[in-house]
Design a protein around this motif. Structure first.
Motif, mmCIF file in Angstrom:
data_model
loop_
_atom_site.group_PDB
_atom_site.id
_atom_site.type_symbol
_atom_site.label_atom_id
_atom_site.label_comp_id
_atom_site.label_asym_id
_atom_site.label_seq_id
_atom_site.Cartn_x
_atom_site.Cartn_y
_atom_site.Cartn_z
ATOM 1 N N TRP A 148 45.198 63.870 5.511
ATOM 2 C CA TRP A 148 43.776 64.211 5.463
ATOM 3 C C TRP A 148 43.583 65.578 6.098
ATOM 4 C CZ3 TRP A 148 40.531 60.574 3.240
ATOM 5 C CH2 TRP A 148 41.101 59.314 3.036
ATOM 6 N N ILE A 149 42.649 66.336 5.540
ATOM 7 C CA ILE A 149 42.368 67.662 6.082
ATOM 8 C C ILE A 149 40.860 67.932 5.976
ATOM 9 C CG2 ILE A 149 42.823 68.807 3.878
ATOM 10 C CD1 ILE A 149 44.053 71.134 5.464
ATOM 11 N N ALA A 150 40.301 68.470 7.035
ATOM 12 C CA ALA A 150 38.878 68.834 7.050
ATOM 13 C C ALA A 150 38.764 70.348 7.026
ATOM 14 C CB ALA A 150 38.196 68.270 8.296
ATOM 15 N N LEU A 151 37.900 70.846 6.142
ATOM 16 C CA LEU A 151 37.698 72.284 5.993
ATOM 17 C C LEU A 151 36.250 72.611 6.347
ATOM 18 C CD1 LEU A 151 39.421 72.733 2.513
ATOM 19 C CD2 LEU A 151 40.478 72.798 4.780
ATOM 20 N N THR A 152 36.081 73.590 7.209
ATOM 21 C CA THR A 152 34.735 74.035 7.587
ATOM 22 C C THR A 152 34.648 75.540 7.417
ATOM 23 O OG1 THR A 152 34.627 72.264 9.229
ATOM 24 C CG2 THR A 152 33.009 74.020 9.412
ATOM 25 N N PRO A 153 33.754 76.028 6.551
ATOM 26 C CA PRO A 153 32.850 75.260 5.695
ATOM 27 C C PRO A 153 33.565 74.791 4.430
ATOM 28 C CG PRO A 153 32.478 77.601 5.345
ATOM 29 C CD PRO A 153 33.539 77.492 6.420
ATOM 30 N N LEU A 154 33.105 73.672 3.874
ATOM 31 C CA LEU A 154 33.614 73.161 2.606
ATOM 32 C C LEU A 154 32.672 73.650 1.511
ATOM 33 C CD1 LEU A 154 35.675 71.391 1.105
ATOM 34 C CD2 LEU A 154 34.084 69.477 1.401
ATOM 35 N N PRO A 155 33.125 74.592 0.671
ATOM 36 C CA PRO A 155 32.235 75.123 -0.369
ATOM 37 C C PRO A 155 31.739 74.036 -1.320
ATOM 38 C CG PRO A 155 34.217 76.474 -0.141
ATOM 39 C CD PRO A 155 34.445 75.232 0.661
ATOM 40 N N GLU A 156 30.516 74.167 -1.777
ATOM 41 C CA GLU A 156 29.926 73.204 -2.706
ATOM 42 C C GLU A 156 30.727 73.174 -4.010
ATOM 43 O OE1 GLU A 156 25.668 72.404 -4.956
ATOM 44 O OE2 GLU A 156 25.729 73.690 -3.184
ATOM 45 N N GLY A 157 31.020 71.969 -4.496
ATOM 46 C CA GLY A 157 31.756 71.813 -5.739
ATOM 47 C C GLY A 157 33.236 72.105 -5.633
ATOM 48 N N PHE A 158 33.743 72.322 -4.429
ATOM 49 C CA PHE A 158 35.129 72.736 -4.225
ATOM 50 C C PHE A 158 36.109 71.666 -4.696
ATOM 51 C CE2 PHE A 158 38.701 73.761 -1.156
ATOM 52 C CZ PHE A 158 39.060 74.944 -1.763
ATOM 53 N N VAL A 159 35.866 70.410 -4.349
ATOM 54 C CA VAL A 159 36.793 69.333 -4.699
ATOM 55 C C VAL A 159 36.856 69.162 -6.220
ATOM 56 C CG1 VAL A 159 37.264 66.865 -4.453
ATOM 57 C CG2 VAL A 159 36.511 68.199 -2.472
ATOM 58 N N ALA A 160 35.719 69.256 -6.906
ATOM 59 C CA ALA A 160 35.714 69.151 -8.371
ATOM 60 C C ALA A 160 36.501 70.300 -8.998
ATOM 61 C CB ALA A 160 34.278 69.141 -8.887
ATOM 62 N N GLN A 161 36.374 71.500 -8.453
ATOM 63 C CA GLN A 161 37.130 72.636 -8.980
ATOM 64 C C GLN A 161 38.624 72.462 -8.736
ATOM 65 O OE1 GLN A 161 35.731 76.638 -8.252
ATOM 66 N NE2 GLN A 161 33.625 75.911 -8.066
ATOM 67 N N LEU A 162 38.986 71.896 -7.580
ATOM 68 C CA LEU A 162 40.403 71.641 -7.294
ATOM 69 C C LEU A 162 40.968 70.618 -8.288
ATOM 70 C CD1 LEU A 162 40.415 71.527 -3.390
ATOM 71 C CD2 LEU A 162 41.373 73.317 -4.855
ATOM 72 N N ALA A 163 40.163 69.604 -8.648
ATOM 73 C CA ALA A 163 40.606 68.599 -9.630
ATOM 74 C C ALA A 163 40.825 69.244 -10.996
ATOM 75 C CB ALA A 163 39.588 67.468 -9.717
ATOM 76 N N GLU A 164 39.920 70.119 -11.418
ATOM 77 C CA GLU A 164 40.078 70.837 -12.680
ATOM 78 C C GLU A 164 41.315 71.731 -12.639
ATOM 79 O OE1 GLU A 164 36.520 73.006 -13.565
ATOM 80 O OE2 GLU A 164 35.254 71.219 -13.426
ATOM 81 N N GLY A 185 48.297 75.102 3.241
ATOM 82 C CA GLY A 185 48.445 75.355 1.815
ATOM 83 C C GLY A 185 47.866 74.244 0.963
ATOM 84 N N LEU A 186 47.304 74.646 -0.179
ATOM 85 C CA LEU A 186 46.855 73.713 -1.207
ATOM 86 C C LEU A 186 47.388 74.227 -2.551
ATOM 87 C CD1 LEU A 186 43.110 72.781 -0.485
ATOM 88 C CD2 LEU A 186 45.125 71.325 -0.291
ATOM 89 N N PRO A 187 48.656 73.930 -2.854
ATOM 90 C CA PRO A 187 49.169 74.356 -4.155
ATOM 91 C C PRO A 187 48.511 73.613 -5.293
ATOM 92 C CG PRO A 187 50.805 73.068 -2.973
ATOM 93 C CD PRO A 187 49.652 73.266 -2.046
ATOM 94 N N ARG A 188 48.636 74.127 -6.487
ATOM 95 C CA ARG A 188 47.976 73.552 -7.669
ATOM 96 C C ARG A 188 48.427 72.135 -7.975
ATOM 97 N NH1 ARG A 188 50.515 78.069 -11.472
ATOM 98 N NH2 ARG A 188 50.629 79.051 -9.436
#
Length: 195
Positions: A148-164, A185-188
């Motif tokens: 688990w990782i917490a990001l501050t700030p978490l940009p709006e829609g970020f998780v959906a874009q990562l899924a795409e 790191g968050l590789p593709r």
């Protein structure tokens, strides 16, 4: 007066490169990054360290609006790296982002090609804080057990874009996240879901 780069260029670049490679090999696991730099604002020491370690005259760099508005930042990067600056995110090898909430969608950056997926853009984001053990759930290659990782700030829609971004694998962008004194790191190939 131009701000200095690494006090010891070889060891500074090697240490930064090692931290980045470890971060991408173990997604979500924070790696220490003591840049020891005082670049011109709004460039953070961590963004500066990654620029100095990863870019050169053959790697076009895109800067977000805040960084691009500073002539001192452009001069610093040109002098210390020789990297050409581009206004087109789709032409960038690296994108340095000081304000993640105002960055273009991930799909606007170079996604690579089936023959050369490594020609995609690597995004380097400056965050206020990265913390392990809460927030977003990560799964995929290089991840052992619940992460688990917490990001501050978490940009709006970020998780959906990562899924795409992950859905297009092996195409897509890789992300390097920085916060004061650390890098992750968050590789593709990483699946990111909200808790």
């Amino acid at each position: 007066m131009l701000a200095p780069g690494f006090a010891d260029p070889v060891h500074g670049a090697q240490g930064t490169f090692r931290a980045v490679m470890d971060a991408l090999a173990r997604p979500g696991l924070l790696q220490p990054l003591d840049a020891g730099l005082k670049p011109p604002a709004p460039l953070t020491p961590e963004l500066a360290a990654l620029a100095l370690a990863l870019t050169d005259a053959d790697t076009p760099v895109w800067l977000d609006a805040g960084l691009a508005a500073s002539p001192e930042v452009a001069a610093y990067l040109r002098f210390h790296t020789g990297a050409p600056l581009t206004d087109d995110p789709a032409r960038a090898a690296f994108a340095f982002i000081r304000d993640p909430a105002r960055r273009p969608p991930l799909a606007r950056f170079a996604q690579g090609t089936p023959a050369y997926p490594d020609t995609s853009t690597t995004l380097v984001l400056a965050l206020d804080m990265i913390a392990n053990g809460e927030g977003l759930h990560l799964a995929g290659p290089g991840i052992k057990g619940p992460t688990w990782i917490a990001l501050t700030p978490l940009p709006e829609g970020f998780v959906a874009q990562l899924a795409e971004n992950r859905a297009g694998f092996p195409l897509g962008v890789d992300l390097i996240l920085t916060a004061p004194g650390s890098v992750a790191g968050l590789p593709r190939s990483t699946a990111v879901t909200e808790s």
